[in-house]
Design a protein around this motif. Structure first.
Motif, PDB file in Angstrom:
ATOM      1  N   TRP A  20       0.832  -1.192   0.000  1.00 25.61           N
ATOM      2  CA  TRP A  20       0.000   0.000   0.000  1.00 25.61           C
ATOM      3  C   TRP A  20       0.875   1.253   0.000  1.00 25.61           C
ATOM      4  CZ3 TRP A  20      -0.298   3.608   4.042  1.00 25.61           C
ATOM      5  CH2 TRP A  20      -1.313   4.529   3.937  1.00 25.61           C
ATOM      6  N   LEU A  21       1.930   1.139   0.786  1.00 28.06           N
ATOM      7  CA  LEU A  21       2.803   2.293   0.889  1.00 28.06           C
ATOM      8  C   LEU A  21       3.456   2.608  -0.436  1.00 28.06           C
ATOM      9  CD1 LEU A  21       3.754   4.315   3.098  1.00 28.06           C
ATOM     10  CD2 LEU A  21       5.796   2.868   3.401  1.00 28.06           C
ATOM     11  N   ILE A  22       3.947   1.567  -1.111  1.00 29.08           N
ATOM     12  CA  ILE A  22       4.598   1.727  -2.428  1.00 29.08           C
ATOM     13  C   ILE A  22       3.590   2.315  -3.403  1.00 29.08           C
ATOM     14  CG2 ILE A  22       5.671   0.574  -4.416  1.00 29.08           C
ATOM     15  CD1 ILE A  22       7.553   0.550  -2.040  1.00 29.08           C
ATOM     16  N   LYS A  23       2.452   1.738  -3.359  1.00 29.56           N
ATOM     17  CA  LYS A  23       1.396   2.234  -4.241  1.00 29.56           C
ATOM     18  C   LYS A  23       1.125   3.696  -3.966  1.00 29.56           C
ATOM     19  CE  LYS A  23      -1.230  -1.847  -5.415  1.00 29.56           C
ATOM     20  NZ  LYS A  23      -1.557  -2.893  -4.499  1.00 29.56           N
ATOM     21  N   LEU A  24       1.090   4.017  -2.718  1.00 36.19           N
ATOM     22  CA  LEU A  24       0.850   5.400  -2.332  1.00 36.19           C
ATOM     23  C   LEU A  24       1.967   6.312  -2.832  1.00 36.19           C
ATOM     24  CD1 LEU A  24      -1.068   7.303  -0.724  1.00 36.19           C
ATOM     25  CD2 LEU A  24       0.476   6.942   1.240  1.00 36.19           C
ATOM     26  N   ALA A  25       3.190   5.809  -2.625  1.00 37.66           N
ATOM     27  CA  ALA A  25       4.333   6.604  -3.070  1.00 37.66           C
ATOM     28  C   ALA A  25       4.264   6.845  -4.569  1.00 37.66           C
ATOM     29  CB  ALA A  25       5.630   5.920  -2.676  1.00 37.66           C
ATOM     30  N   LYS A  26       3.996   5.738  -5.262  1.00 36.07           N
ATOM     31  CA  LYS A  26       3.875   5.869  -6.728  1.00 36.07           C
ATOM     32  C   LYS A  26       2.786   6.843  -7.085  1.00 36.07           C
ATOM     33  CE  LYS A  26       5.592   1.418  -8.319  1.00 36.07           C
ATOM     34  NZ  LYS A  26       5.271   0.054  -8.605  1.00 36.07           N
ATOM     35  N   SER A  43      14.032   2.438  -3.604  1.00 33.93           N
ATOM     36  CA  SER A  43      14.818   2.348  -2.363  1.00 33.93           C
ATOM     37  C   SER A  43      13.939   1.973  -1.177  1.00 33.93           C
ATOM     38  CB  SER A  43      15.572   3.676  -2.177  1.00 33.93           C
ATOM     39  OG  SER A  43      15.335   4.310  -0.968  1.00 33.93           O
ATOM     40  N   ILE A  44      12.710   2.586  -1.134  1.00 32.87           N
ATOM     41  CA  ILE A  44      11.780   2.230  -0.054  1.00 32.87           C
ATOM     42  C   ILE A  44      11.399   0.777  -0.211  1.00 32.87           C
ATOM     43  CG2 ILE A  44       9.468   2.618   0.923  1.00 32.87           C
ATOM     44  CD1 ILE A  44       9.778   5.551   0.124  1.00 32.87           C
ATOM     45  N   LYS A  45      11.045   0.353  -1.327  1.00 33.49           N
ATOM     46  CA  LYS A  45      10.664  -1.010  -1.619  1.00 33.49           C
ATOM     47  C   LYS A  45      11.734  -1.974  -1.135  1.00 33.49           C
ATOM     48  CE  LYS A  45       8.394  -3.384  -5.460  1.00 33.49           C
ATOM     49  NZ  LYS A  45       8.207  -3.365  -6.908  1.00 33.49           N
ATOM     50  N   ARG A  46      12.956  -1.716  -1.457  1.00 31.20           N
ATOM     51  CA  ARG A  46      14.074  -2.537  -1.056  1.00 31.20           C
ATOM     52  C   ARG A  46      14.224  -2.560   0.445  1.00 31.20           C
ATOM     53  NH1 ARG A  46      17.737  -0.903  -5.227  1.00 31.20           N
ATOM     54  NH2 ARG A  46      17.959   0.852  -3.880  1.00 31.20           N
ATOM     55  N   ALA A  47      14.199  -1.411   1.010  1.00 28.98           N
ATOM     56  CA  ALA A  47      14.349  -1.326   2.474  1.00 28.98           C
ATOM     57  C   ALA A  47      13.252  -2.094   3.205  1.00 28.98           C
ATOM     58  CB  ALA A  47      14.347   0.132   2.913  1.00 28.98           C
ATOM     59  N   LEU A  48      12.029  -1.895   2.751  1.00 31.88           N
ATOM     60  CA  LEU A  48      10.917  -2.581   3.379  1.00 31.88           C
ATOM     61  C   LEU A  48      11.046  -4.085   3.184  1.00 31.88           C
ATOM     62  CD1 LEU A  48       7.992  -0.170   2.387  1.00 31.88           C
ATOM     63  CD2 LEU A  48       8.927  -0.527   4.697  1.00 31.88           C
ATOM     64  N   ALA A  49      11.413  -4.494   2.021  1.00 28.79           N
ATOM     65  CA  ALA A  49      11.547  -5.929   1.733  1.00 28.79           C
ATOM     66  C   ALA A  49      12.615  -6.569   2.598  1.00 28.79           C
ATOM     67  CB  ALA A  49      11.819  -6.145   0.252  1.00 28.79           C
ATOM     68  N   GLU A  50      13.622  -5.844   2.786  1.00 31.52           N
ATOM     69  CA  GLU A  50      14.710  -6.335   3.620  1.00 31.52           C
ATOM     70  C   GLU A  50      14.284  -6.487   5.070  1.00 31.52           C
ATOM     71  OE1 GLU A  50      18.466  -5.173   1.948  1.00 31.52           O
ATOM     72  OE2 GLU A  50      19.371  -5.781   3.850  1.00 31.52           O
ATOM     73  N   ASP A  51      13.636  -5.445   5.472  1.00 31.72           N
ATOM     74  CA  ASP A  51      13.115  -5.501   6.841  1.00 31.72           C
ATOM     75  C   ASP A  51      12.217  -6.712   7.027  1.00 31.72           C
ATOM     76  OD1 ASP A  51      10.487  -4.258   8.657  1.00 31.72           O
ATOM     77  OD2 ASP A  51      12.520  -4.444   9.586  1.00 31.72           O
TER      78      ASP A  51
END
Lengths: 664, 156
Positions: A332-338, A349-357
């Motif tokens: 949702w966040l990515i979608k929102l960002a987009k 970068s957010i996507k990567r960070a979140l995925a890593e987390d």
């Protein structure tokens, strides 16, 4: 003593009242004649005079059999009325202590309620003398004892008896004894004899002595038996004790060899079975426990660790769930960002960070999940832990303890059972006990029997003892009585001797005088005064011996019958003189059996001189006109008795048929 | 991961039979639980042995574990972890087999368990450190193993 008059009322043949005056008109004329036919009542008159004086103690011609009461009853005139009685009265004068007194003896009787009631009273000088009336018998005994009366008041029969040589001695003896008062001595001798006889009978007989000896013997025997029985009893008791000891011994042996256990065997077995049953139940409980979560008790620590791990896992799982949520949110966040036109690079970068987390979190989780317990399992485990292992343990321990207790108890019982000896080995002991018990019982029975016997003998012995004591007492008494009796016997025989000697002496003393008087009278009567010179009366046999003038014994056979009667009259006359009492002479049927010659003798020489008052009761065959003429100078007055059958009574008239009435 | 089947060797079966005789516990699954727990409680690792399973007996895990099936599995995993062994199915199966049979051996060993009391006693007093000694504290009671023979009396 002079008889004044005699009165009779309803007595014998005398109906109503009748009176006769009997006092001689003068000293020179002492004779009073009462003439009568037989059955007219002349004997009755004699009876009446004696009855008035003597009552119960007199002898009467018509007495016959039966008692005095019957005599009185019969004497009442038949024509007398029921309520009337009869009575006799005698009036006489007697000097007493120098003073002449007038007496009147009245005896009357009636039948009341079938019983004869007699009354007697004495008047002295016209007045009733109650004291004299009461003591009359004593007075009359002094005046003229009843036993002597026959010497003065007699009948012709008596003369005949005395004339009989065979009867004379006995009659003479009685007369002399009476005269001398020796009849009392005679009675004493008789009584002594009776006493002696009685005492002799009381003396213990040999039989009684033997009886005592028997009782003693019996007692001795019983004492011996008692001793023996006592011994027996003691020994029986001893035997019982012995048997008791032996029995105890046998019982102990039995016990020591497991006898008790043997007896208890079935009991023990039952106990064991029960205990086993109980243990079995406990075992079931244990099994139930074992089938539960009990084994897990061994792994308490491990379970704790698992629980801890499990809670960690739950956290981790929660974390995993979070990752899933984060993932969708990240999207949702990515979608929102987009949408917000964020730079592509920023988005990447957010996507990567979140995925890593997310990856980090996931790995962490995946690495640590091991147990993956379901909720159900967790709940079960929690239940196990929260319930508290200790609780479970405690309870289990309790049951276990119970189990072990039962086991121990069973062990005890089994040990005992193991100690139970087999029957064979015990048999001897059992036998021994039985035998000992049997012997014990026998011994006891014997002891009981011995005791019973002892008791019996004791009882018997005590009875005999008492008997003996009584017998001995009686023996002592008897002994005393015997010596008493012996004494009495001795003294009574001595007394009898004395009395006999006394009697003899008295008789001998008086007989001489009597012999003289009789000789005098005989010589007067016989007129053959030279014929008999001596009259001897044997003081012992009382037989008469006559001696003629030559001094030779004159046999009585040589006298005729008439002479013998005269001799008898002499005897009476002599006796009367010898008595020393001036008494009237009353003769009934004076001449009855005599022949005319001898009658004359009596009429001439006896009647006028017999006494100061001579009353003749004569039949018409005796004193007839002839004799009357002979007698007449001495006659005071006369009466005639005539029985009047129409009146049923005798009538008294003055005078005789051949003599003028009244007083000549 | 779960174990489906519990397999017991003939020897194990023998032992189970004996235990059933001694304890009176009818069901072998219960006895297996006890065997398993006894082994798990033992700190040492069971040695690997090769075991025949033919002629033995089988039961499902569910039968074995009953209501606490998952817990028993968890305990197995826990033990494997402690022993630094893998938690894969093969390892688990093997380890389970080893523990079970070891436990059975322990229990069925000579004079180890002769009654239900002995069995239960294990659960309650392993901490006491004594095996079969005085089970009750009553001083007056004789110390006797409840074996029904007099021999025990004499040993004490």
């Amino acid at each position: 003593m002079i008889i004044e008059e005699v009165c009779v009322q309803n007595f014998g043949v005398y109906r109503g009242q009748h009176k006769l005056r009997l006092e001689p008109v003068s000293k020179k004329r002492p004779v009073v004649i009462i003439g009568a036919l037989n059955g007219s009542g002349k004997t009755t008159l004699l009876d009446a005079m004696q009855l008035a004086l003597y009552g119960k103690i007199g002898t009467y011609s018509s007495r016959g059999e039966g008692g005095y009461d019957d005599f009185l009853r019969r004497a009442i005139n038949h024509k007398a009325l029921g309520h009337e009685g009869a009575s006799v009265e005698l009036a006489f004068r007697q000097a007493r202590e120098g003073v002449e007194q007038q007496y009147r003896a009245k005896r009357a009787w009636r039948v009341v309620d079938g019983k004869v009631r007699e009354t007697f009273e004495i008047l002295r000088d016209g007045a009733i003398d109650p004291l004299l009336s009461e003591h009359w018998y004593e007075y009359v005994e002094e005046l003229l004892p009843a036993r002597i009366a026959p010497l003065f008041f007699f009948d012709g029969e008596k003369v005949v008896e005395l004339a009989d040589v065979r009867q004379a001695p006995a009659l003479l003896r009685v007369a002399i004894q009476s005269l001398l008062g020796l009849d009392i001595v005679q009675q004493l001798k008789v009584d002594l004899g009776v006493l002696a006889r009685r005492k002799r009978a009381e003396v213990a007989t040999d039989k009684e002595r033997a009886n005592l000896a028997n009782v003693q013997r019996e007692l001795d025997e019983l004492e011996a038996r008692y001793e023996a029985a006592h011994q027996e009893y003691a020994s029986c008791n001893g035997a019982v004790e012995q048997a008791q000891l032996k029995l105890e011994h046998a019982q102990r042996a039995f016990r020591d060899n497991g006898g008790v256990l043997f007896e208890q065997q079935s009991e023990l077995e039952r106990e064991r079975a029960e205990l086993e049953g109980q243990r079995s139940k406990v075992e079931d409980d244990l099994r139930d426990l074992a089938a539960g979560e009990l084994p897990l008790l061994l792994l308490r620590d491990q379970i704790e660790e698992i629980a801890r791990a499990d809670s960690v896992e739950r956290e981790l799982r929660a974390g995993l769930a979070l990752v899933a949520v984060l993932e969708s949110r990240d999207d949702w966040l990515i979608k929102l960002a987009k949408k917000e036109k964020a730079s592509g690079a920023f988005v990447e970068s957010i996507k990567r960070a979140l995925a890593e987390d997310r990856k980090k979190r996931k790995v962490a989780v995946q690495a640590n999940v091991t147990f993956e317990l379901s909720d159900e399992a967790r709940r079960a485990m929690e239940a196990l832990r929260l319930d508290g292992f200790s609780e479970r343990e405690k309870m289990t321990l309790q049951v276990l303890r119970e189990y072990e207790q039962k086991s121990v108890a069973i062990g005890d019982v089994e040990r005992k059972l193991a100690a139970v000896p087999d029957e064979e080995s015990l048999r001897t002991y059992v036998e021994a006990v039985k035998v000992a018990q049997g012997r014990m019982l026998d011994a006891r029975n014997r002891a009981v029997e011995a005791k019973r016997q002892l008791g019996e003998i004791e009882y018997q012995r005590d009875i005999i003892r008492k008997e003996l004591a009584k017998s001995l007492e009686a023996e002592v008494e008897r002994h005393n009585a015997d010596s008493d009796a012996a004494r009495v016997l001795s003294f009574s025989s001595r007394a009898a001797d004395s009395l006999t000697r006394f009697e003899g002496a008295v008789i001998r003393h008086h007989i001489r005088r009597l012999e003289d008087y009789v000789l005098q009278s005989l010589q007067t009567l016989l007129r053959k005064d030279q014929l008999i010179s001596k009259v001897a009366i044997d003081p012992e046999s009382f037989s008469l011996t006559l001696t003629d003038r030559d001094g030779q014994p004159f046999s009585m056979e040589r006298l005729s019958a008439g002479e013998r009667q005269l001799l008898a009259v002499s005897l009476l006359w002599g006796l009367a003189k010898a008595s020393g009492r001036p008494m009237p002479t009353i003769i009934d049927t004076p001449l009855g059996r005599l022949d005319s010659e001898h009658r004359s003798h009596l009429v001439d020489r006896y009647f006028p001189r017999a006494s100061h008052q001579v009353i003749l009761l004569s039949t018409d065959m005796e004193i007839d006109a002839t004799y009357y003429r002979k007698l007449q100078p001495a006659v005071s007055h006369s009466y005639t008795l005539t029985f009047d059958s129409t009146r049923g009574s005798t009538q008294i008239t003055d005078g005789l048929p051949f003599a003028e009435g009244g007083f000549a | 991961m779960s174990l489906e089947t519990v397999r017991i060797s003939p020897q194990g079966r023998e032992q189970l039979s004996r235990l059933k005789r001694y304890t009176g516990i009818e069901h072998w699954n219960i006895l297996c639980r006890w065997a398993f727990c006894v082994s798990i409680a033992e700190a040492t690792k069971p040695p690997s042995t090769i075991m025949k399973v033919d002629g033995g007996v089988e039961m499902t895990w569910r039968t074995f574990g009953g209501s606490q099936s998952e817990l028993y599995l968890a305990l197995l995993k826990h033990r494997c972890m402690s022993d630094e062994l893998g938690l894969d199915e093969k390892t688990l199966t093997e380890q389970f087999r080893l523990h079970l049979h070891r436990g059975l051996s322990y229990l069925a060993a000579n004079k180890e368990i002769r009654s239900i009391g002995d069995l239960v006693g294990r659960a309650c007093r392993p901490r006491l450190g004594e095996g079969r000694s005085s089970k009750i504290t009553d001083a007056t009671a004789p110390t006797v193993a409840v074996t029904g023979s007099l021999d025990a009396v004499q040993t004490r």
